[in-house]
Design an enzyme around this catalytic site. Structure first.
Site, PDB file in Angstrom:
ATOM      1  N   ASN A  23       0.803  -1.226   0.000  1.00 56.81           N
ATOM      2  CA  ASN A  23       0.000   0.000   0.000  1.00 56.81           C
ATOM      3  C   ASN A  23       0.837   1.278   0.000  1.00 56.81           C
ATOM      4  O   ASN A  23       0.295   2.366  -0.190  1.00 56.81           O
ATOM      5  CB  ASN A  23      -0.995  -0.004   1.169  1.00 56.81           C
ATOM      6  CG  ASN A  23      -2.117  -0.996   0.918  1.00 56.81           C
ATOM      7  OD1 ASN A  23      -2.259  -1.511  -0.196  1.00 56.81           O
ATOM      8  ND2 ASN A  23      -2.912  -1.291   1.937  1.00 56.81           N
ATOM      9  N   ARG A 121     -16.948   1.944  -1.080  1.00 55.04           N
ATOM     10  CA  ARG A 121     -15.694   2.635  -1.351  1.00 55.04           C
ATOM     11  C   ARG A 121     -15.803   3.712  -2.441  1.00 55.04           C
ATOM     12  O   ARG A 121     -15.161   3.638  -3.495  1.00 55.04           O
ATOM     13  CB  ARG A 121     -14.594   1.621  -1.703  1.00 55.04           C
ATOM     14  CG  ARG A 121     -14.405   0.592  -0.606  1.00 55.04           C
ATOM     15  CD  ARG A 121     -13.305  -0.365  -0.901  1.00 55.04           C
ATOM     16  NE  ARG A 121     -11.986   0.188  -0.701  1.00 55.04           N
ATOM     17  CZ  ARG A 121     -10.863  -0.477  -0.927  1.00 55.04           C
ATOM     18  NH1 ARG A 121     -10.914  -1.712  -1.371  1.00 55.04           N
ATOM     19  NH2 ARG A 121      -9.699   0.076  -0.716  1.00 55.04           N
ATOM     20  N   ASP A 304      -7.191  -3.539   8.145  1.00 49.32           N
ATOM     21  CA  ASP A 304      -6.500  -4.583   7.372  1.00 49.32           C
ATOM     22  C   ASP A 304      -5.967  -5.716   8.253  1.00 49.32           C
ATOM     23  O   ASP A 304      -5.432  -6.692   7.733  1.00 49.32           O
ATOM     24  CB  ASP A 304      -5.339  -3.973   6.559  1.00 49.32           C
ATOM     25  CG  ASP A 304      -5.848  -3.126   5.404  1.00 49.32           C
ATOM     26  OD1 ASP A 304      -7.033  -3.206   5.075  1.00 49.32           O
ATOM     27  OD2 ASP A 304      -5.034  -2.358   4.844  1.00 49.32           O
TER      28      ASP A 304
HETATM   29  N1  EPU Z   1     -14.365   6.992   1.685  1.00 56.64           N
HETATM   30  C1  EPU Z   1     -15.388   7.811   1.261  1.00 56.64           C
HETATM   31  N2  EPU Z   1     -15.143   8.672   0.223  1.00 56.64           N
HETATM   32  C2  EPU Z   1     -13.941   8.759  -0.393  1.00 56.64           C
HETATM   33  C3  EPU Z   1     -12.895   7.926   0.051  1.00 56.64           C
HETATM   34  C4  EPU Z   1     -13.128   7.045   1.098  1.00 56.64           C
HETATM   35  O1  EPU Z   1     -16.494   7.767   1.786  1.00 56.64           O
HETATM   36  O2  EPU Z   1     -13.803   9.554  -1.332  1.00 56.64           O
HETATM   37  C5  EPU Z   1     -14.604   6.051   2.796  1.00 56.64           C
HETATM   38  C6  EPU Z   1     -14.445   4.599   2.334  1.00 56.64           C
HETATM   39  O3  EPU Z   1     -15.611   4.109   1.726  1.00 56.64           O
HETATM   40  C7  EPU Z   1     -14.122   3.907   3.637  1.00 56.64           C
HETATM   41  C8  EPU Z   1     -13.310   4.971   4.391  1.00 56.64           C
HETATM   42  O4  EPU Z   1     -13.597   6.216   3.757  1.00 56.64           O
HETATM   43  O5  EPU Z   1     -15.295   3.627   4.330  1.00 56.64           O
HETATM   44  C9  EPU Z   1     -11.810   4.757   4.393  1.00 56.64           C
HETATM   45  O6  EPU Z   1     -11.367   4.502   3.069  1.00 56.64           O
HETATM   46  P1  EPU Z   1      -9.916   4.921   2.569  1.00 56.64           P
HETATM   47  O7  EPU Z   1     -10.048   5.924   1.472  1.00 56.64           O
HETATM   48  O8  EPU Z   1      -9.072   5.283   3.735  1.00 56.64           O
HETATM   49  O9  EPU Z   1      -9.393   3.546   1.945  1.00 56.64           O
HETATM   50  P2  EPU Z   1      -8.574   3.322   0.611  1.00 56.64           P
HETATM   51  O10 EPU Z   1      -7.595   4.408   0.412  1.00 56.64           O
HETATM   52  O11 EPU Z   1      -9.502   3.006  -0.491  1.00 56.64           O
HETATM   53  C10 EPU Z   1      -6.595   2.035   1.746  1.00 56.64           C
HETATM   54  C11 EPU Z   1      -5.938   0.698   1.582  1.00 56.64           C
HETATM   55  C12 EPU Z   1      -6.863  -0.394   2.092  1.00 56.64           C
HETATM   56  C13 EPU Z   1      -7.169  -0.104   3.571  1.00 56.64           C
HETATM   57  C14 EPU Z   1      -7.760   1.296   3.720  1.00 56.64           C
HETATM   58  C15 EPU Z   1      -8.017   1.701   5.160  1.00 56.64           C
HETATM   59  C16 EPU Z   1      -4.542   0.980  -0.375  1.00 56.64           C
HETATM   60  C17 EPU Z   1      -4.276   0.665  -1.789  1.00 56.64           C
HETATM   61  N3  EPU Z   1      -5.639   0.476   0.169  1.00 56.64           N
HETATM   62  O12 EPU Z   1      -7.781   1.997   0.966  1.00 56.64           O
HETATM   63  O13 EPU Z   1      -6.135  -1.605   1.983  1.00 56.64           O
HETATM   64  O14 EPU Z   1      -8.071  -1.061   4.056  1.00 56.64           O
HETATM   65  O15 EPU Z   1      -6.874   2.268   3.126  1.00 56.64           O
HETATM   66  O16 EPU Z   1      -6.845   1.640   5.898  1.00 56.64           O
HETATM   67  O17 EPU Z   1      -3.758   1.682   0.267  1.00 56.64           O
HETATM   68  C18 EPU Z   1      -5.851  -3.923   1.748  1.00 56.64           C
HETATM   69  O18 EPU Z   1      -4.634  -3.731   1.619  1.00 56.64           O
HETATM   70  O19 EPU Z   1      -6.331  -5.089   1.928  1.00 56.64           O
HETATM   71  C19 EPU Z   1      -6.774  -2.794   1.699  1.00 56.64           C
HETATM   72  C20 EPU Z   1      -8.072  -2.933   1.459  1.00 56.64           C
END
Ligand code: EPU
Length: 417
Positions: A23, A121, A304
């Site tokens: 990540n 997401r 995670d």
């Molecule tokens: N969210 C919104 N609007 C947005 C963006 C996010 O409502 O525009 C919500 C999401 O739906 C969620 C929360 O905010 O409920 C947190 O999401 P976040 O954006 O932090 O997650 P992400 O960036 O999509 C990364 C990791 C995930 C990890 C999450 C939380 C990467 C590539 N992915 O995802 O990793 O679970 O942060 O820590 O960095 C994994 O590695 O298995 C994985 C899923």
């Protein structure tokens, strides 16, 4: 398709080395788009998600060469500004190319990612932030179309803590005119790693790792070399494996300070964790005690690690309450863990796990990346044989996991179905 066959009951012993972080690598690869030139990124894990990111960069016109865990990315020839549905649906993080393309070329067309197994997401906060920086954004035929003359610094306050959103806007704002302030920013270590890489490229970013990030836009960035941080979730998965099997392992190249929330909970469960000269020793008790957890943005307990911690609680002494507060559908491993004989009930975003003395090996199916890890952990402790199918989810995010477990004494093999 491959599957894993595990004969449970072996106490893990020995040494294991953690790979580079998935990540952290993904946004760093994407950030190379920001400037023409050759970047050498090292400590990159061999994973399917990394291959997908390479495909995205190549589809834009970048030239990418891999040599072991070192990847050279030449972004001089980028001449396309579009990331197609085929690539973005394979890996959601591809959507992060939008900001860097916009910053360097003034235009980008990127497919919307759609839903995901663990939750809806959305990327509304990414888009709202880019609009605040001056991008004109339209949604057509499932694609985000974005244009701008020059992005301009702005004050952005995130409604919820978002890792991808914070990374996306940090990249887009690096060359915006003037200052950008990201408030209620996510504080995950991967964000700090990206900021360090961007600063190596010439960006002026302060405060990454806190909830306020200040970005002084610079007129241009230059390609840079960087070594990716270790994967904290892989490290945490090994810690739990040692604890659950009553084993004792030494973990190399991990940063224990990235896993404080997990370590404290594991210590509450009776696990011994010590760190000396950069090596972390984890020793499991005869039987772990039950502990409650609530997932939260960093530095809280990581979502995670929720599935893996639940696997451990399945064999704990007592009952544990696990609340998932980041994603709305991240309990898909529950019905698979129940196939091992685990006693789990779910109500809304809370699971109650009553520890049983023994799990019994079973055929199970992986549903997403971290869920797959929890099934391996259950299989390592269960009596008899476990078969984990659909392990392509696992190959997205764990480098040679079965080989690493086998080297620690586990009876685990990968076979072709
Ligand atoms: N969210 C919104 N609007 C947005 C963006 C996010 O409502 O525009 C919500 C999401 O739906 C969620 C929360 O905010 O409920 C947190 O999401 P976040 O954006 O932090 O997650 P992400 O960036 O999509 C990364 C990791 C995930 C990890 C999450 C939380 C990467 C590539 N992915 O995802 O990793 O679970 O942060 O820590 O960095 C994994 O590695 O298995 C994985 C899923």
């Amino acid at each position: 398709m491959d599957k894993l066959i595990i004969k449970g009951g072996k106490k893990l012993k020995g040494d294991v080395t953690v790979s580079g972080s998935k990540n952290a690598s993904l946004p760093i690869f994407v950030a190379t788009i920001l400037a023409p030139g050759i970047n050498q990124i090292s400590n990159v894990p061999f994973l399917r998600d990394i291959n997908t990111t390479i495909k995205v960069l190549e589809s834009l016109g970048a030239h990418v060469e891999g040599n072991g865990n070192i990847v050279k990315i030449d972004t001089t020839g980028i001449n396309s500004h579009e990331a197609t549905y085929d690539l973005v649906k394979t890996m959601r993080a591809s959507v992060l190319v939008l900001g860097p393309l916009l910053a360097r070329f003034g235009k980008a067309r990127v497919s919307l990612p759609g839903g995901c197994a663990i939750g809806a997401r959305p990327i509304n906060l990414h888009l709202k932030g880019l609009q605040a920086l001056g991008a004109e954004i339209t949604l057509e035929h499932g694609y985000v179309e974005a244009r701008c003359r020059q992005l301009k610094g702005a004050r952005i306050n995130f409604d919820v803590s978002t890792v991808g959103g914070t990374e996306h806007l940090m990249m887009a704002a690096a060359t915006a005119k003037g200052e950008t302030l990201l408030e209620n920013a996510a504080r995950e270590p991967e964000i700090v790693d990206l900021a360090l890489y961007l600063n190596r490229m010439g960006a002026k970013i302060e405060g990454a790792g806190t909830d306020t990030i200040r970005i002084q836009g610079v007129s241009e960035l230059a390609a840079a070399d960087y070594e990716v941080m270790p994967d904290r979730i892989e490290a945490g998965t090994f810690m739990i494996a040692a604890a659950m099997t009553g084993g004792e392992i030494r973990i190399h190249r991990m940063k224990l300070e990235h896993l404080d929330a997990l370590s404290f909970k594991m210590q509450d469960a009776g696990v011994e964790i010590t760190s000396r000269d950069g090596v972390v020793m984890v020793k499991g008790p005869r039987r772990v005690k039950s502990v409650n957890i609530k997932t939260r943005p960093y530095p809280g307990f990581p979502t995670d690690m929720q599935a893996q911690f639940m696997a451990m609680m399945c064999v704990a002494d007592g009952a544990s309450v696990i609340s998932e507060n980041i994603f709305e559908n991240r309990f898909m491993h529950v019905s698979e863990l129940q196939r091992f004989g685990a006693d789990i009930t779910v109500e809304g975003s809370t699971a109650t796990v009553k520890g049983v003395k023994k799990l019994s090996g079973a055929p199970v199916m992986a549903t997403d990346l971290r869920a797959s890890a929890s099934l391996i952990l259950a299989g390592l402790t269960a009596e008899g044989t476990t078969e984990v199918t659909r392990i392509y989810h696992l190959d997205r995010g764990y480098e040679s996991i079965e080989k690493k477990f086998a080297a620690l004494g586990a009876d685990i093999v990968r076979v072709k179905e």
